[in-house]
Design an enzyme around this catalytic site. Sequence first.
Site, PDB file in Angstrom:
ATOM      1  N   ALA A   1      -7.113   1.139   1.485  1.00  0.00           N
ATOM      2  CA  ALA A   1      -6.075   1.880   1.302  1.00  0.00           C
ATOM      3  C   ALA A   1      -4.610   1.183   1.831  1.00  0.00           C
ATOM      4  CB  ALA A   1      -6.288   3.167   2.188  1.00  0.00           C
ATOM      5  N   HIS A   2      -3.431   1.868   1.976  1.00  0.00           N
ATOM      6  CA  HIS A   2      -2.410   1.459   2.181  1.00  0.00           C
ATOM      7  C   HIS A   2      -2.219   1.158   3.626  1.00  0.00           C
ATOM      8  CE1 HIS A   2      -1.526   5.204   4.661  1.00  0.00           C
ATOM      9  NE2 HIS A   2      -2.437   5.603   3.822  1.00  0.00           N
ATOM     10  N   ASP A   3      -1.309  -0.029   3.792  1.00  0.00           N
ATOM     11  CA  ASP A   3      -1.092  -0.451   5.468  1.00  0.00           C
ATOM     12  C   ASP A   3      -2.388  -0.780   6.064  1.00  0.00           C
ATOM     13  OD1 ASP A   3       1.946   0.240   5.229  1.00  0.00           O
ATOM     14  OD2 ASP A   3       0.972   2.126   4.964  1.00  0.00           O
ATOM     15  N   VAL A   4      -3.337  -1.436   5.437  1.00  0.00           N
ATOM     16  CA  VAL A   4      -4.462  -2.002   6.078  1.00  0.00           C
ATOM     17  C   VAL A   4      -4.166  -3.676   6.329  1.00  0.00           C
ATOM     18  CG1 VAL A   4      -6.659  -2.773   5.532  1.00  0.00           C
ATOM     19  CG2 VAL A   4      -5.818  -0.368   5.191  1.00  0.00           C
TER      20      VAL A   4
ATOM     21  N   GLY B   1      -6.189   4.089   5.351  1.00  0.00           N
ATOM     22  CA  GLY B   1      -4.864   3.510   5.857  1.00  0.00           C
ATOM     23  C   GLY B   1      -4.887   3.428   7.091  1.00  0.00           C
TER      24      GLY B   1
END
Length: 211
Positions: free
Chosen positions: A134-137, A153
């Site tokens: 997911a995002h911002d990993v 995330g």
Amino acid sequence: MKEIFGLVGAGGYGRETINYISSHKNKLDIYFIDNDLSGTIVNEIEVINEENFNSIKSEVRYFNISIASPQKRKEIANRFISKGCVPLSLRSPTFTNHGFNKIGNGSIFSDFTIISPNAIIGDFFHANRYSQIAHDVIIGDYVTFAPLVQCNGNVIIEDNVYVGTGALIKNGSTKDPLIIGKNSVIGMGSVVLKDVSSNSTVVGNPARVIK
């Protein structure tokens, strides 16, 4: 002089991922590199050992590593790079990258893997079939996702972590990301709801430390 590519490991994962190099077949001579199977043919591809691969005269010797163990992958990568070989990342045609991501060298993204935006991924990452990020990993070097891993995330995964099949990693937050420490192992089917210390093994739902 034609360039060459060698995939270390002619086992099951290697036989799957070698197909991702198909778009380069007209430009590269392709080999499996496997000391135990050297001198054989696997799925119409010649298998040679590491010494023979490094002795081939070529403008560039590209390589990747289809071995799940982060520690072994790191050792092998260091040997090949010290010989002047160049990592070449592999991507399944069904891999989905939603953009604005930074991905290191030598990664492998298998069938139906997905990365949401704004992830940072280190060198020699493995994402096996149907894994999602997911995002911002943020993922370090030599991390392995077995099939069907779901990473939500705002998670930080440090170097040399192995995440087993079907594991679920809960989301963190921008101010308080969930952190999985280096050299850790997340067992198959585990549900990770909180930070995991470095050098730990966790299993279960919710995941608990067993080592």
